[in-house]
Design a protein around this motif. Structure first.
Motif, PDB file in Angstrom:
ATOM      1  N   VAL A 112       4.777   5.309  -5.599  1.00  0.00           N
ATOM      2  CA  VAL A 112       5.065   5.306  -7.041  1.00  0.00           C
ATOM      3  C   VAL A 112       3.865   5.738  -7.875  1.00  0.00           C
ATOM      4  N   GLY A 113       2.684   5.832  -7.263  1.00  0.00           N
ATOM      5  CA  GLY A 113       1.498   6.260  -7.990  1.00  0.00           C
ATOM      6  C   GLY A 113       1.034   5.263  -9.025  1.00  0.00           C
ATOM      7  N   ALA A 114       1.060   3.980  -8.648  1.00  0.00           N
ATOM      8  CA  ALA A 114       0.674   2.912  -9.576  1.00  0.00           C
ATOM      9  C   ALA A 114       0.179   1.708  -8.788  1.00  0.00           C
ATOM     10  N   ALA A 115      -0.628   0.872  -9.422  1.00  0.00           N
ATOM     11  CA  ALA A 115      -1.007  -0.395  -8.809  1.00  0.00           C
ATOM     12  C   ALA A 115       0.242  -1.256  -8.688  1.00  0.00           C
ATOM     13  N   VAL A 116       0.394  -1.953  -7.556  1.00  0.00           N
ATOM     14  CA  VAL A 116       1.605  -2.738  -7.283  1.00  0.00           C
ATOM     15  C   VAL A 116       1.208  -4.178  -6.981  1.00  0.00           C
ATOM     16  N   TYR A 117       2.036  -5.121  -7.414  1.00  0.00           N
ATOM     17  CA  TYR A 117       1.732  -6.544  -7.295  1.00  0.00           C
ATOM     18  C   TYR A 117       2.941  -7.330  -6.786  1.00  0.00           C
ATOM     19  N   ILE A 118       2.666  -8.408  -6.048  1.00  0.00           N
ATOM     20  CA  ILE A 118       3.682  -9.431  -5.788  1.00  0.00           C
ATOM     21  C   ILE A 118       3.268 -10.652  -6.590  1.00  0.00           C
ATOM     22  N   SER A 119       4.187 -11.169  -7.372  1.00  0.00           N
ATOM     23  CA  SER A 119       3.925 -12.369  -8.165  1.00  0.00           C
ATOM     24  C   SER A 119       4.955 -13.428  -7.814  1.00  0.00           C
ATOM     25  N   ARG A 120       4.515 -14.675  -7.759  1.00  0.00           N
ATOM     26  CA  ARG A 120       5.415 -15.792  -7.422  1.00  0.00           C
ATOM     27  C   ARG A 120       5.286 -16.879  -8.488  1.00  0.00           C
ATOM     28  N   TYR A 121       6.355 -17.649  -8.653  1.00  0.00           N
ATOM     29  CA  TYR A 121       6.323 -18.814  -9.536  1.00  0.00           C
ATOM     30  C   TYR A 121       6.269 -20.028  -8.631  1.00  0.00           C
ATOM     31  N   ILE A 122       5.091 -20.649  -8.557  1.00  0.00           N
ATOM     32  CA  ILE A 122       4.839 -21.730  -7.605  1.00  0.00           C
ATOM     33  C   ILE A 122       4.349 -22.966  -8.348  1.00  0.00           C
ATOM     34  N   ASP A 123       5.043 -24.083  -8.170  1.00  0.00           N
ATOM     35  CA  ASP A 123       4.651 -25.349  -8.801  1.00  0.00           C
ATOM     36  C   ASP A 123       4.462 -25.197 -10.301  1.00  0.00           C
ATOM     37  N   GLY A 124       5.377 -24.477 -10.938  1.00  0.00           N
ATOM     38  CA  GLY A 124       5.330 -24.339 -12.386  1.00  0.00           C
ATOM     39  C   GLY A 124       4.323 -23.361 -12.924  1.00  0.00           C
ATOM     40  N   GLU A 125       3.747 -22.553 -12.058  1.00  0.00           N
ATOM     41  CA  GLU A 125       2.736 -21.600 -12.502  1.00  0.00           C
ATOM     42  C   GLU A 125       3.015 -20.205 -11.963  1.00  0.00           C
ATOM     43  N   MET A 126       2.678 -19.203 -12.755  1.00  0.00           N
ATOM     44  CA  MET A 126       2.771 -17.819 -12.328  1.00  0.00           C
ATOM     45  C   MET A 126       1.504 -17.458 -11.553  1.00  0.00           C
ATOM     46  N   LYS A 127       1.683 -16.879 -10.377  1.00  0.00           N
ATOM     47  CA  LYS A 127       0.532 -16.500  -9.566  1.00  0.00           C
ATOM     48  C   LYS A 127       0.732 -15.094  -9.001  1.00  0.00           C
ATOM     49  N   ILE A 128      -0.295 -14.264  -9.108  1.00  0.00           N
ATOM     50  CA  ILE A 128      -0.299 -12.966  -8.445  1.00  0.00           C
ATOM     51  C   ILE A 128      -0.802 -13.226  -7.028  1.00  0.00           C
ATOM     52  N   THR A 129       0.049 -13.021  -6.046  1.00  0.00           N
ATOM     53  CA  THR A 129      -0.317 -13.381  -4.671  1.00  0.00           C
ATOM     54  C   THR A 129      -0.849 -12.206  -3.862  1.00  0.00           C
ATOM     55  N   GLN A 130      -0.458 -10.986  -4.213  1.00  0.00           N
ATOM     56  CA  GLN A 130      -0.969  -9.814  -3.507  1.00  0.00           C
ATOM     57  C   GLN A 130      -0.987  -8.613  -4.430  1.00  0.00           C
ATOM     58  N   VAL A 131      -1.993  -7.745  -4.224  1.00  0.00           N
ATOM     59  CA  VAL A 131      -2.158  -6.552  -5.055  1.00  0.00           C
ATOM     60  C   VAL A 131      -2.490  -5.371  -4.165  1.00  0.00           C
ATOM     61  N   ALA A 132      -1.959  -4.217  -4.515  1.00  0.00           N
ATOM     62  CA  ALA A 132      -2.352  -2.965  -3.878  1.00  0.00           C
ATOM     63  C   ALA A 132      -2.768  -2.008  -4.991  1.00  0.00           C
ATOM     64  N   ASP A 133      -4.066  -1.743  -5.078  1.00  0.00           N
ATOM     65  CA  ASP A 133      -4.559  -0.812  -6.089  1.00  0.00           C
ATOM     66  C   ASP A 133      -5.510   0.173  -5.428  1.00  0.00           C
ATOM     67  N   GLY A 134      -6.170   0.999  -6.207  1.00  0.00           N
ATOM     68  CA  GLY A 134      -7.080   1.984  -5.651  1.00  0.00           C
ATOM     69  C   GLY A 134      -7.778   2.736  -6.766  1.00  0.00           C
ATOM     70  N   ASP A 188       0.838  -1.204   0.000  1.00  0.00           N
ATOM     71  CA  ASP A 188       0.000   0.000   0.000  1.00  0.00           C
ATOM     72  C   ASP A 188       0.871   1.251   0.000  1.00  0.00           C
ATOM     73  N   GLN A 189       1.938   1.221   0.788  1.00  0.00           N
ATOM     74  CA  GLN A 189       2.857   2.366   0.832  1.00  0.00           C
ATOM     75  C   GLN A 189       3.574   2.550  -0.503  1.00  0.00           C
ATOM     76  N   LEU A 190       3.968   1.429  -1.111  1.00  0.00           N
ATOM     77  CA  LEU A 190       4.615   1.502  -2.419  1.00  0.00           C
ATOM     78  C   LEU A 190       3.657   2.056  -3.471  1.00  0.00           C
ATOM     79  N   ARG A 191       2.417   1.597  -3.451  1.00  0.00           N
ATOM     80  CA  ARG A 191       1.396   2.092  -4.394  1.00  0.00           C
ATOM     81  C   ARG A 191       1.299   3.609  -4.314  1.00  0.00           C
ATOM     82  N   ASP A 192       1.212   4.123  -3.093  1.00  0.00           N
ATOM     83  CA  ASP A 192       1.082   5.567  -2.914  1.00  0.00           C
ATOM     84  C   ASP A 192       2.362   6.299  -3.303  1.00  0.00           C
TER      85      ASP A 192
END
Length: 252
Positions: A102-124, A96-100
């Motif tokens: 940089v002024g952009a939606a921010v995401y954490i993405s992980r590569y888990i068991d051979g797949e790309m997954k967005i695990t957390q998002v901060a938008d508004g 949330d702090q990063l979103r504010d």
């Protein structure tokens, strides 16, 4: 799954931060910055920046005599059964702090068991998240986050991924040739953000930086509407500079 050698990123100071936390943890009654510097071997200017970040994130606190003690965030992250909940909350607050910032939606993405997954998002309202019009798992070749994750895999792991998720043209900008894609990944400097200029979706630009915490394959990404494309590189550089707290949370 084999990984490429870990890159040296601007936030490699996380390893130093862990050394600082280890030192502070040894002294229940508090420890001065001079003692921390002596035990860790870190120069004063570097240590000051680390302590400022650690205080801001709640990992250490400075008491009345100027000494440093372990902060509430570190206590929560080490408390067994509630650790996962505390970690998610801590990461979300940091995002949330990063979103504010940089002024952009921010995401954490992980590569888990051979797949790309967005695990957390901060938008508004002013920083909308990118619309998932094609499953992110099937579009790693086109998104900044996906390419950043693929770039952390070795050639065999990449080919395995592409064999399961065929390269499809999502926009006129999408790379659809495997050789060209892998060549671009190989030439991507580890310390430079990966960009997506309308490769995943028309009207959206994105950037991603690797989150290197042990064997974790992850990345921190942002997205902007095309009308803010002129801010992309500056926002990406800011995201890269501010990635350390996220990496630190994942490393603890």
């Amino acid at each position: 799954m084999a990984l490429k050698p870990e890159p040296t990123a601007p936030f490699h100071s996380v390893q130093y931060a862990l050394r600082v936390l280890e030192t502070v943890s040894k002294y229940g009654g508090g420890v001065t910055d001079a003692d921390i510097a002596r035990e860790t071997g870190l120069p004063t200017f570097h240590l000051s920046a680390l302590l400022l970040m650690l205080r801001r994130e709640g990992y250490v606190e400075q008491v009345s005599d100027g000494a440093y003690i372990i902060g509430d965030s570190l206590v929560l992250l080490g408390s067994g059964a509630t650790r996962e909940t505390a970690l998610q909350a801590k990461l979300q607050n940091t995002l949330d702090q990063l979103r504010d910032s940089v002024g952009a939606a921010v995401y954490i993405s992980r590569y888990i068991d051979g797949e790309m997954k967005i695990t957390q998002v901060a938008d508004g309202p002013l920083t909308p998240a990118v619309q998932e019009w094609v499953d992110f798992r099937s579009s790693a070749h086109a998104s900044a986050a996906g390419k950043c994750l693929l770039n952390q895999l070795d050639q065999n792991a990449r080919r395995d991924h592409i064999s399961r998720h065929k390269i499809a043209r999502l926009t006129s900008k999408t790379i659809t040739n495997e050789r060209v894609l892998f060549s671009k990944l190989d030439s991507q400097p580890a310390t430079v953000p990966v960009l997506d200029i309308q490769e995943y979706a028309v009207g959206t630009v994105c950037a991603a930086v690797p989150l290197t915490a042990g064997s974790t394959v992850g990345c921190l990404a942002l997205s902007l509407p095309i009308e803010h494309a002129h801010r992309l590189r500056a926002a990406a550089d800011s995201l890269n500079r501010q990635a350390a707290p996220v990496v630190l949370s994942l490393a603890l």
